[in-house]
Design an enzyme around this catalytic site. Sequence first.
Site, short mmCIF file in Angstrom:
data_model
loop_
_atom_site.label_atom_id
_atom_site.label_comp_id
_atom_site.label_asym_id
_atom_site.label_seq_id
_atom_site.Cartn_x
_atom_site.Cartn_y
_atom_site.Cartn_z
N GLY A 1 -12.38 9.71 2.34
CA GLY A 1 -11.30 8.95 1.74
C GLY A 1 -11.12 9.37 0.30
N GLY A 2 -10.42 8.56 -0.46
CA GLY A 2 -10.08 8.94 -1.83
C GLY A 2 -11.30 9.02 -2.73
N LYS B 1 -22.92 8.06 2.43
CA LYS B 1 -21.64 8.12 1.74
C LYS B 1 -21.87 8.81 0.40
CE LYS B 1 -17.60 5.43 0.45
NZ LYS B 1 -16.93 4.10 0.55
N VAL C 1 -18.17 10.54 4.18
CA VAL C 1 -19.31 9.96 4.91
C VAL C 1 -19.83 11.00 5.90
CG1 VAL C 1 -20.04 8.16 6.50
CG2 VAL C 1 -18.47 7.60 4.66
N ASP D 1 -11.73 -7.71 2.18
CA ASP D 1 -10.96 -6.78 3.00
C ASP D 1 -11.35 -6.91 4.47
OD1 ASP D 1 -8.94 -4.91 3.28
OD2 ASP D 1 -10.24 -3.19 2.96
#
Length: 524
Positions: free
Chosen positions: A91-92, A111, A96, A207
């Site tokens: 991701g940004g 990660k 992972v 989230d």
Amino acid sequence: MVSDPTTAFNSPQPLRQYRCACGQQIAIDESRDLVCPDCGRRVALAAMNEGQTLTFCSPMLALVPSDRHLSEDRVGEQLGYFRLEEKLGEGGMGAVYRALDESLQRYVAVKVMRASTQGVGSSAQRVSRLLDEAVAQARVSHPNIVTIYFVGRDEAEPFFAMELLPGPTLEAELRDGALPYQRVVRLAAQVVGALGQASRLGLVHGDIKPSNLILASRDVVKLGDFGLAKTPEMAANQGISGTLSYLAPELVDGESASEKSDMYALGVTLFELTFGRRPYALSGNTLSDQMNHHRVAEVEFPEKWPNTIPLGWRNILEKLLAKDRQFRFASYDELMSELRALTPVGVTKAGFITRTLAFMLDTFLMGLLLSPFVALTLFSNFGYAIEGLPVALTLLSEISWMFGLLAPGIPALWCWIEWSGFQTPGRYLFQLRVVDSNGLPLDPKRRMLRSILRNSMMWIASISILTMGLGLMKISSGLSMLDELSLFINFLPILGPRHLVLHDRICGSHVVLDTLSHMRVRRT
């Protein structure tokens, strides 16, 4: 994530700022996609309008492929005790990997923060963000939260190792449609337990959504991605963060995140798992319009409520999805209590032999309770014919017919026990439960009716004893014949396609294995 929302929604000015996963503020141009100048992450406005994630994705298998190669492939590298073997996603903020923990010879998920290209300040912000995520997640020890094993650094790049789960996420499960209610409510209880533990430690997850719920097995789910987790004090000093479709209305209005906002996101998630869609579709041509509609959109329940889902489930969803946070559950303990009341006792139907043995045992025990009344009634009828009885026994034979009047009290007591929700000895011994079509305990009225019909043979037998005591022998003899006929009629329907006896067909009930008891035994 969207920041500085107060002016955006309390004035006619449109929303202009988007906060990227890396923390960078980006000016919104609603005519084209966004590209973060810091990390290079691309965010399509179409995806934002469709309610897709506005945050970096799950640290586990839930990571979606990025729009470009954000970090070098580090497969084969060694980070402390961990050898990176396979990239699972990125991701940004980083990637992972599946890694081998050489110290304990086990596989974990690692990660790793991607290398910074934008200066010391930007790098420090990313490092702080990742470490905050690891610490927040590691603080919450719970069987339904992904476990953090290790936090470390590789030169300037921090990383942390965590539990590697087989997956998939619940988002992936939804690709095949809605989940069965029995499975949803059990997974829901696990998530509520995890959120309750986080709440007791003063953390708001921030989230909750299907992609952050990862399956450890078919019936065990774990909550991951605590990257947005914060204390209420932290939440008060930050802009909104989260995923638009799961964002509580008060967050859109600029209020601080709380356990009540997590409850709203959980409500959206449970609705989606139950019906295979979100509670409402966002409308509008711009992101600002979509978020304004999100604040007032009504929940779109099915016009005809499915027979496979108890109506009480709608009440739970309505409460979780209340626009005003004060109308949601007061605590996770209250929510858990209602979930337990709607958790199916079991769905595995008991076999004919098991049900028959349980019925025979209950009938035998009830017969034992009635036997003294039968003996006294017979003694009343024939004691006068016995010569030479002592005066006391003669007197007893003359009044013992009165005991026959009490005989119907035995099946009445038995029915009261069943109506009160207690298990009969037969069902307790064979671990059986009587449930409705949704696997929930029968309501008291149907429970009483079923008990009366199921024990009709004993009711007739007790009335036969009563009439015998009153000297109505012909009536008693006729009732004895009806007794056997009632047993035949009650069990004749078992030859039908669903193998249900008459009282179960009339009451809409089923006899199932008590799986919750089995689970309790295994835990102990």
